[in-house]
Motif scaffolding. Sequence first.
Motif, PDB file in Angstrom:
ATOM      1  N   GLU A  76       2.962   5.842  -7.056  1.00 53.60           N
ATOM      2  CA  GLU A  76       2.163   6.952  -6.535  1.00 53.60           C
ATOM      3  C   GLU A  76       1.250   7.520  -7.611  1.00 53.60           C
ATOM      4  OE1 GLU A  76       3.983   9.923  -4.135  1.00 53.60           O
ATOM      5  OE2 GLU A  76       5.503   8.569  -3.353  1.00 53.60           O
ATOM      6  N   LYS A  77       1.769   7.623  -8.834  1.00 57.71           N
ATOM      7  CA  LYS A  77       0.935   8.101  -9.939  1.00 57.71           C
ATOM      8  C   LYS A  77      -0.211   7.128 -10.206  1.00 57.71           C
ATOM      9  CE  LYS A  77       0.926   9.113 -14.890  1.00 57.71           C
ATOM     10  NZ  LYS A  77       1.670   9.054 -16.162  1.00 57.71           N
ATOM     11  N   ALA A  78       0.098   5.832 -10.137  1.00 61.50           N
ATOM     12  CA  ALA A  78      -0.925   4.814 -10.404  1.00 61.50           C
ATOM     13  C   ALA A  78      -2.073   4.897  -9.405  1.00 61.50           C
ATOM     14  CB  ALA A  78      -0.303   3.420 -10.380  1.00 61.50           C
ATOM     15  N   ILE A  79      -1.754   5.207  -8.167  1.00 64.45           N
ATOM     16  CA  ILE A  79      -2.779   5.272  -7.120  1.00 64.45           C
ATOM     17  C   ILE A  79      -3.809   6.360  -7.413  1.00 64.45           C
ATOM     18  CG2 ILE A  79      -3.161   5.782  -4.667  1.00 64.45           C
ATOM     19  CD1 ILE A  79      -0.444   4.466  -4.158  1.00 64.45           C
ATOM     20  N   THR A  80      -3.374   7.431  -8.083  1.00 62.86           N
ATOM     21  CA  THR A  80      -4.296   8.535  -8.365  1.00 62.86           C
ATOM     22  C   THR A  80      -5.464   8.100  -9.238  1.00 62.86           C
ATOM     23  OG1 THR A  80      -3.035   9.278 -10.311  1.00 62.86           O
ATOM     24  CG2 THR A  80      -2.431  10.219  -8.174  1.00 62.86           C
ATOM     25  N   TYR A 117       1.417   6.200   2.948  1.00 65.17           N
ATOM     26  CA  TYR A 117       0.156   5.839   2.288  1.00 65.17           C
ATOM     27  C   TYR A 117      -1.050   5.961   3.218  1.00 65.17           C
ATOM     28  CZ  TYR A 117       2.735   4.672  -1.840  1.00 65.17           C
ATOM     29  OH  TYR A 117       3.523   4.774  -2.968  1.00 65.17           O
ATOM     30  N   TYR A 118      -0.844   5.732   4.516  1.00 64.21           N
ATOM     31  CA  TYR A 118      -1.943   5.986   5.446  1.00 64.21           C
ATOM     32  C   TYR A 118      -2.299   7.469   5.447  1.00 64.21           C
ATOM     33  CZ  TYR A 118      -1.165   1.312   7.487  1.00 64.21           C
ATOM     34  OH  TYR A 118      -1.047  -0.036   7.687  1.00 64.21           O
ATOM     35  N   GLU A 119      -1.285   8.310   5.461  1.00 65.22           N
ATOM     36  CA  GLU A 119      -1.525   9.756   5.444  1.00 65.22           C
ATOM     37  C   GLU A 119      -2.208  10.176   4.136  1.00 65.22           C
ATOM     38  OE1 GLU A 119       2.057  11.436   8.344  1.00 65.22           O
ATOM     39  OE2 GLU A 119       2.369  11.359   6.161  1.00 65.22           O
ATOM     40  N   LYS A 120      -1.791   9.565   3.050  1.00 62.19           N
ATOM     41  CA  LYS A 120      -2.396   9.862   1.748  1.00 62.19           C
ATOM     42  C   LYS A 120      -3.877   9.487   1.758  1.00 62.19           C
ATOM     43  CE  LYS A 120      -1.624   8.925  -3.202  1.00 62.19           C
ATOM     44  NZ  LYS A 120      -1.230  10.281  -3.596  1.00 62.19           N
ATOM     45  N   ASP A 121      -4.178   8.344   2.334  1.00 66.19           N
ATOM     46  CA  ASP A 121      -5.562   7.897   2.392  1.00 66.19           C
ATOM     47  C   ASP A 121      -6.406   8.828   3.249  1.00 66.19           C
ATOM     48  OD1 ASP A 121      -7.675   5.775   1.999  1.00 66.19           O
ATOM     49  OD2 ASP A 121      -7.545   5.770   4.177  1.00 66.19           O
ATOM     50  N   PHE A 150      -7.267   5.707  -8.711  1.00 66.17           N
ATOM     51  CA  PHE A 150      -8.276   5.127  -7.826  1.00 66.17           C
ATOM     52  C   PHE A 150      -8.864   6.147  -6.854  1.00 66.17           C
ATOM     53  CE2 PHE A 150      -5.549   1.686  -9.210  1.00 66.17           C
ATOM     54  CZ  PHE A 150      -6.443   0.659  -9.477  1.00 66.17           C
ATOM     55  N   ASP A 151      -8.600   7.425  -7.079  1.00 66.57           N
ATOM     56  CA  ASP A 151      -9.064   8.449  -6.141  1.00 66.57           C
ATOM     57  C   ASP A 151     -10.579   8.437  -5.967  1.00 66.57           C
ATOM     58  OD1 ASP A 151      -6.531   9.276  -5.578  1.00 66.57           O
ATOM     59  OD2 ASP A 151      -6.566  11.046  -6.883  1.00 66.57           O
ATOM     60  N   THR A 152     -11.302   8.063  -7.009  1.00 68.85           N
ATOM     61  CA  THR A 152     -12.773   8.051  -6.927  1.00 68.85           C
ATOM     62  C   THR A 152     -13.339   6.642  -6.740  1.00 68.85           C
ATOM     63  OG1 THR A 152     -12.939   7.924  -9.344  1.00 68.85           O
ATOM     64  CG2 THR A 152     -12.974  10.124  -8.341  1.00 68.85           C
ATOM     65  N   ASP A 153     -12.463   5.684  -6.465  1.00 65.57           N
ATOM     66  CA  ASP A 153     -12.897   4.295  -6.283  1.00 65.57           C
ATOM     67  C   ASP A 153     -13.610   4.158  -4.934  1.00 65.57           C
ATOM     68  OD1 ASP A 153     -13.152   1.529  -5.911  1.00 65.57           O
ATOM     69  OD2 ASP A 153     -11.314   1.110  -7.014  1.00 65.57           O
ATOM     70  N   LYS A 154     -14.876   3.777  -4.988  1.00 60.48           N
ATOM     71  CA  LYS A 154     -15.667   3.637  -3.762  1.00 60.48           C
ATOM     72  C   LYS A 154     -15.601   2.226  -3.182  1.00 60.48           C
ATOM     73  CE  LYS A 154     -17.110   7.861  -4.216  1.00 60.48           C
ATOM     74  NZ  LYS A 154     -16.534   8.910  -3.338  1.00 60.48           N
ATOM     75  N   GLU A 155     -15.026   1.303  -3.925  1.00 61.75           N
ATOM     76  CA  GLU A 155     -14.991  -0.089  -3.471  1.00 61.75           C
ATOM     77  C   GLU A 155     -13.815  -0.368  -2.544  1.00 61.75           C
ATOM     78  OE1 GLU A 155     -15.249  -2.903  -6.661  1.00 61.75           O
ATOM     79  OE2 GLU A 155     -16.729  -1.734  -7.746  1.00 61.75           O
ATOM     80  N   VAL A 156     -12.657   0.171  -2.854  1.00 56.84           N
ATOM     81  CA  VAL A 156     -11.436  -0.150  -2.108  1.00 56.84           C
ATOM     82  C   VAL A 156     -10.655   1.133  -1.836  1.00 56.84           C
ATOM     83  CG1 VAL A 156      -9.265  -1.440  -2.112  1.00 56.84           C
ATOM     84  CG2 VAL A 156     -11.293  -2.413  -3.211  1.00 56.84           C
ATOM     85  N   ASP A 157     -10.204   1.313  -0.571  1.00 54.73           N
ATOM     86  CA  ASP A 157      -9.280   2.405  -0.252  1.00 54.73           C
ATOM     87  C   ASP A 157      -7.880   1.932  -0.636  1.00 54.73           C
ATOM     88  OD1 ASP A 157     -11.213   4.087   0.718  1.00 54.73           O
ATOM     89  OD2 ASP A 157     -11.011   3.429   2.791  1.00 54.73           O
ATOM     90  N   VAL A 158      -7.492   2.239  -1.858  1.00 52.50           N
ATOM     91  CA  VAL A 158      -6.250   1.697  -2.402  1.00 52.50           C
ATOM     92  C   VAL A 158      -5.042   2.141  -1.597  1.00 52.50           C
ATOM     93  CG1 VAL A 158      -4.742   1.690  -4.421  1.00 52.50           C
ATOM     94  CG2 VAL A 158      -7.205   1.413  -4.711  1.00 52.50           C
ATOM     95  N   ALA A 159      -4.977   3.428  -1.252  1.00 50.51           N
ATOM     96  CA  ALA A 159      -3.824   3.930  -0.501  1.00 50.51           C
ATOM     97  C   ALA A 159      -3.704   3.219   0.854  1.00 50.51           C
ATOM     98  CB  ALA A 159      -3.943   5.444  -0.299  1.00 50.51           C
ATOM     99  N   LYS A 160      -4.831   2.981   1.507  1.00 47.19           N
ATOM    100  CA  LYS A 160      -4.800   2.275   2.794  1.00 47.19           C
ATOM    101  C   LYS A 160      -4.283   0.850   2.617  1.00 47.19           C
ATOM    102  CE  LYS A 160      -8.487   2.195   5.584  1.00 47.19           C
ATOM    103  NZ  LYS A 160      -9.769   1.720   6.193  1.00 47.19           N
ATOM    104  N   GLU A 161      -4.738   0.183   1.558  1.00 43.64           N
ATOM    105  CA  GLU A 161      -4.314  -1.193   1.324  1.00 43.64           C
ATOM    106  C   GLU A 161      -2.819  -1.269   1.025  1.00 43.64           C
ATOM    107  OE1 GLU A 161      -6.226  -3.859   1.918  1.00 43.64           O
ATOM    108  OE2 GLU A 161      -7.643  -2.321   2.599  1.00 43.64           O
TER     109      GLU A 161
END
Length: 450
Positions: free
Chosen positions: A297-301, A331-335, A303-314
């Motif tokens: 969960e910390k690692a996903i943060t 993770y869907y809710e997070k996204d 990518f919060d500004t990543d415009k290429e891939v919705d990491v949480a959705k993936e």
Amino acid sequence: MIKKRVLIILFFVLLGNTASVMAQTEPEDIALAADEYQDSFYESLKQKGIENYDKAIVSLEKCIKLKPNDAVAYFELGKNYLALKEYRNAQDAFEKATQLDPKNKWYWLGIYDVSFETKNFPLAIETIQKIIVFDEEYKDDLISIYMITNQFDKALVAINEMDEKFGKSSEREVYKNQILSQGKYQSVGIDNLIDQIKKNPKEESNYVNLIFLYSKSDQTDKALEVAKQLAKEIPASEWAQVSLFKVYLDANQADKAIKSMNVILSSSKIDSKIKHRTLNEFLIYVNKNPQYAPDLEKAITYFDTDKEVDVAKEIGKFYHSKNQFENAIKYYEKDLKANSDTDRETNLLLLEAYTQAKQFEPLTKRAMYMIEVYPSQPQFYYYAGLGNNQLKQFKNAKTVLEMGLDYVVDDKKLEANFNIQLGEAYDGLGDAKKKEEYFLKANEIIKKKK
């Protein structure tokens, strides 16, 4: 940008009638000649200093009559013509100076100035090549002209020669990256970088550039091999952590792997494709070792500004494919919270995950909200009806399902599911006849579909 050299004019004037003349002097390190020549020459310098270039030219022409083979006078004449933008006359004067004294680089630089201002790049290249004989650092100017004229092969050769002899420069690195970003030159660049690494294994930038090229051409495995080599030679490098992360993960040294991963994900230098691959490998590891989920969960943060891939959705999709629906929901809710909460695809995935996880209250609430956003999308009516049925809100289920059925077009599976849920709603309302009617419709649709 081409560096224009400033000609530093230095005079050594001695009292009396004598002068000191040094070998390979700068153009205006002149000797005192006869009084008439001297007066005319210094008059030209005075007039040039106050920008009276025409008058300076008249004085220099007197000098040339007195001393027809005086290279310095021709050089000064060329500078005054150049100031007046009389380029043909300036070039003729500079060329005469080089004929009289071909070993003086300043005279050749006069021709170069003319060629540059007139954008006569073939002449500029020819002239700089002669200047390089006296001062090799002028090859940087040659590289700039090669870039302007799109002679990238020659530019790349010259860049490598200069890097090897004088060390790297920021300007040459920019040029090299511009060249190597073109697919045509990537294989050439790769071969060159491999050779540079062999010659100097402690130069980090060569590894980084090679990793970049491999990553850009989707040769991620080769990029990781280079990172592994870098880790061996320069363990403190951020890029080295790419290789060390994999080593630690394979050895089940989770704490060390997580530390390396955080360095990778927080680095501004490391390519996003490498970051995504690193996160994906850690995700697979966490799936087998769920105690490290907080670190994921910390690692996903990162990518919060990543415009290429919705990491949480993936990540949600990953857990969805593993039938781990509660993790998928998280993770869907997070996204949806981090991005747009009305994204159609993510919401449909979330509603499916709610259904599989038997979380019917949030299913119903989310589906009803999405009906307001997409009033003509039948899938949201279906999930709202299903959720209401499971919550025994049969009247609400009947209403929303009848509304949504009107929007179903050319989707037999969805149409059959609507009829099944309507049958369930009428069954809950005690209408056995309607229940049987909708179940029969659903059965007929399914048979036709087969």
